[in-house]
Design an enzyme around this catalytic site. Sequence first.
Site, PDB file in Angstrom:
ATOM      1  N   GLU A  79       3.731 -40.504 -28.929  1.00  0.00           N
ATOM      2  CA  GLU A  79       2.936 -39.433 -28.335  1.00  0.00           C
ATOM      3  C   GLU A  79       2.249 -39.873 -27.040  1.00  0.00           C
ATOM      4  O   GLU A  79       1.989 -39.049 -26.168  1.00  0.00           O
ATOM      5  CB  GLU A  79       1.879 -38.896 -29.304  1.00  0.00           C
ATOM      6  CG  GLU A  79       2.438 -38.030 -30.420  1.00  0.00           C
ATOM      7  CD  GLU A  79       2.687 -38.822 -31.684  1.00  0.00           C
ATOM      8  OE1 GLU A  79       2.617 -40.069 -31.621  1.00  0.00           O
ATOM      9  OE2 GLU A  79       2.947 -38.197 -32.727  1.00  0.00           O
TER      10      GLU A  79
ATOM     11  N   MET B  59      -3.293 -58.839 -12.375  1.00  0.00           N
ATOM     12  CA  MET B  59      -4.559 -58.477 -11.758  1.00  0.00           C
ATOM     13  C   MET B  59      -5.715 -59.223 -12.425  1.00  0.00           C
ATOM     14  O   MET B  59      -6.634 -59.695 -11.758  1.00  0.00           O
ATOM     15  CB  MET B  59      -4.767 -56.960 -11.857  1.00  0.00           C
ATOM     16  CG  MET B  59      -5.896 -56.439 -10.997  1.00  0.00           C
ATOM     17  SD  MET B  59      -5.811 -56.993  -9.299  1.00  0.00           S
ATOM     18  CE  MET B  59      -5.211 -55.540  -8.503  1.00  0.00           C
TER      19      MET B  59
ATOM     20  N   LYS C 202      -2.621 -24.945 -39.248  1.00  0.00           N
ATOM     21  CA  LYS C 202      -1.309 -24.512 -39.737  1.00  0.00           C
ATOM     22  C   LYS C 202      -1.320 -23.076 -40.262  1.00  0.00           C
ATOM     23  O   LYS C 202      -0.393 -22.298 -39.987  1.00  0.00           O
ATOM     24  CB  LYS C 202      -0.854 -25.479 -40.840  1.00  0.00           C
ATOM     25  CG  LYS C 202       0.600 -25.375 -41.212  1.00  0.00           C
ATOM     26  CD  LYS C 202       0.945 -26.490 -42.212  1.00  0.00           C
ATOM     27  CE  LYS C 202       2.188 -26.207 -43.012  1.00  0.00           C
ATOM     28  NZ  LYS C 202       3.422 -26.446 -42.272  1.00  0.00           N
TER      29      LYS C 202
ATOM     30  N   PHE D 103      -4.876 -34.921 -45.640  1.00  0.00           N
ATOM     31  CA  PHE D 103      -3.812 -35.769 -45.106  1.00  0.00           C
ATOM     32  C   PHE D 103      -3.576 -35.445 -43.630  1.00  0.00           C
ATOM     33  O   PHE D 103      -3.423 -34.288 -43.254  1.00  0.00           O
ATOM     34  CB  PHE D 103      -2.529 -35.548 -45.911  1.00  0.00           C
ATOM     35  CG  PHE D 103      -1.353 -36.333 -45.387  1.00  0.00           C
ATOM     36  CD1 PHE D 103      -0.248 -35.690 -44.858  1.00  0.00           C
ATOM     37  CD2 PHE D 103      -1.359 -37.725 -45.431  1.00  0.00           C
ATOM     38  CE1 PHE D 103       0.835 -36.412 -44.378  1.00  0.00           C
ATOM     39  CE2 PHE D 103      -0.287 -38.455 -44.955  1.00  0.00           C
ATOM     40  CZ  PHE D 103       0.810 -37.796 -44.426  1.00  0.00           C
ATOM     41  N   GLN D 104      -3.566 -36.438 -42.791  1.00  0.00           N
ATOM     42  CA  GLN D 104      -3.368 -36.285 -41.351  1.00  0.00           C
ATOM     43  C   GLN D 104      -4.370 -35.336 -40.711  1.00  0.00           C
ATOM     44  O   GLN D 104      -4.048 -34.601 -39.782  1.00  0.00           O
ATOM     45  CB  GLN D 104      -1.927 -35.844 -41.040  1.00  0.00           C
ATOM     46  CG  GLN D 104      -0.929 -36.919 -41.434  1.00  0.00           C
ATOM     47  CD  GLN D 104       0.427 -36.740 -40.794  1.00  0.00           C
ATOM     48  OE1 GLN D 104       0.899 -35.639 -40.586  1.00  0.00           O
ATOM     49  NE2 GLN D 104       1.063 -37.873 -40.485  1.00  0.00           N
TER      50      GLN D 104
END
Lengths: 163, 575
Positions: free
Chosen positions: B50, B469, B162, B112-113
């Site tokens: 993602e 750097m 959902k 969940f999630q």
Amino acid sequence: MEMRWLSLYVENEVGVLAKIAGLFSGKCYNLHSLTVGETEDVTISRMTLCVEGDDNTFEQIKKQLNCMVEVIKVIDLSGKSLHKKEVLYIKVKSLKDSDKAEIMRIAQVYDVKIADYGKDSILLECLQTENQNNNLINLITKSYHNVEVVRGGSVAIESISMK
Amino acid sequence: MSIKGTEAFVKVLKNEGVDIVFGYPGGNAIDIFDALYDEKDIDVVLPRHEQGLIHAADGYARSTGKTGVCLVTSGPGATNLVTGISTANYDSVPLVCFTGQVPTKLIGNDAFQEVDIVGITRTICKHCVTVRKREDLVRIIREAFYIARTGKPGPVLIDLPKDIMVEEYDKDDFTSQISIRGYKPNETVHEGQIKRAMEILEKAKKPVFLIGGGVKISGAKKELTELAHITQVPVITTVMGRGAIDTDDEMYVGNIGLHGSFASNRAIQRCDVLFSIGTRFNDRITGKVEEFAKNATIIHIDIEAASISRNISVDVPIVADAKLAIKEMLKRAKECDTKLWREEIKTWDEEHPMHIDKPKGMSPEKIIDIISDRYQGGIIVTDVGQHQMWTAQYLKMTKDTQLVMSGGLGTMGFGLPAAIGAKIGNRDRQVICISGDGGAQMNIQELATAMSQETPFIFCIFNNSYLGMVRQMQTVYFDKRYSCTCLRYRKSCDRNCMDAGKKCPPYSPDFVKLAESYGAKGIRVWNEDEIEKAFDEADKNTESPTIIEFIIDPENLVLPMGQGSKPLDNMIMDC
């Protein structure tokens, strides 16, 4: 550093308070007090904020608040003539009879209400300026040690007739 | 007619002209993916992480000017977007990120999630909200696009539970005018302030234009160039503003900042009128704030009021879109007498020209010069680090050449996925990604996305085996104590090794073999004679990405180097 007052009109939605608080914590601005409640329009809430900072910081705070989609209007209350009061409850406990009499005298002199009364405790209910509340708390805590204080932060509105 | 949330979602996207969505499915977003399955007009790009997803949407948005659209599931899908949202926020990139969410009844139950993504991203996006009622869905999505692309663009996050997405509703309004009472982006410019500013400019003896990313976002290159030519005022850009005027334009001086050119930084410090457009004066360009442009009258045009007089006090503040403001300025533009001033700036440039005098091994400047010559008109995307600064210093930009980089947040791992997103949005243009070896590995899995999307592009890895750097800072400020910056380090190495000598273990991964394992092409370049040939081969490969690994000596430093605690033109020229 000066205390400055802001009044905000915000959307009455979940998360708006968290977002405003998050701005102050995230950018390390000094938020002294914040009160919020619904207005005459139920979809809009009004916040009264007291912030501490110099001129530059205060300008930034106003601009950052204006950026937020949920903030409808930012009103700078600086230099304006206001009505500003704070709710304060002081419960003084473990009182002897002589103490109770003294507390009642204080209530009379400072023109605050006795909202509740018990065997050895008194509850004072005060609606006055923050400074007056500060003074009262100092006075009481100097002599009495079993004290519970709940204060709400000030709410402000511009005056109608005062200059 | 009653339609489900998913159908309404697709309809709004199509009305907004969205034809590409960067998406990664999961349980709480699967209904939306099902609705997109039949949509021939919307292409869903599936990346491999993602974070790669959102950087790709970001690169797509920056290079096309369109709003990037992300669609991920709840929980870890949403939290993986956080770095990308912040990256887009700092560089004002219009993105709309949709995150799946558990059904409304489970919110707050540690389901969940489940994750409070709106709570997490509150401070790093322009706006974020969870849809709690089906009847609000269409309005919220339409408003999200409006907020993302207007005013100062930025990322907006919409959380979609959902159950809301499968609920039916029959009164969706897809067309009425959008009006948000708390959000009224400025669409005008104050003529009086512009007049005042131009009067000050006219009388200046040593004026400069300081141009930031805002001018590029506004699409004002033509207008800026015209303004510079009419007024004869020299132009200095920030790293994000580079390319706002052709780098070979006679009015162009160079970049300001920590690794800007000496001439530019000195010109800023010695000017008497600093006319800045589209930059926010952040700490990378001010040097010691109290000493910044001490003698100058400062005029600041920016689209966001909060950026004005934030770090630097400004004498003439103007809140406006850059293009609109410059057009208004053009009505009053007159030639200023700057011949002597420009000659003075030229002498500073001759005193300390921007050039790597004594490169060790292959010169990074030479590689960037060759890229500049070969790929004008293309899109150059960088990652973050020394290679990024060398690109900002040396990349020539003319015509419609674009430079895309994470300037504000400085996100390593941005380059590769952003280049893929840029290529997806610009299939007929050359896309070159320049990255370090550290950043290259942060989203290396996106090579699979490039193969899957059939996007050939050139991925240049400046491999110096270090986090360059940081190593540079350790060289200059920490007595070469290379703490955790060596990427060849193995447990059996001497912990306090100060020198990438010949006894070093081999670099892991072998980038050439890695490219091949993905089905891409890999080329390794050891010295300057091989550079052109490598690019010739890469140009021939139109089937897949080409990784060109340039072996760079870590002793090469980005110079000159400014120091935040010292005045801007007090720079380390040599080390």
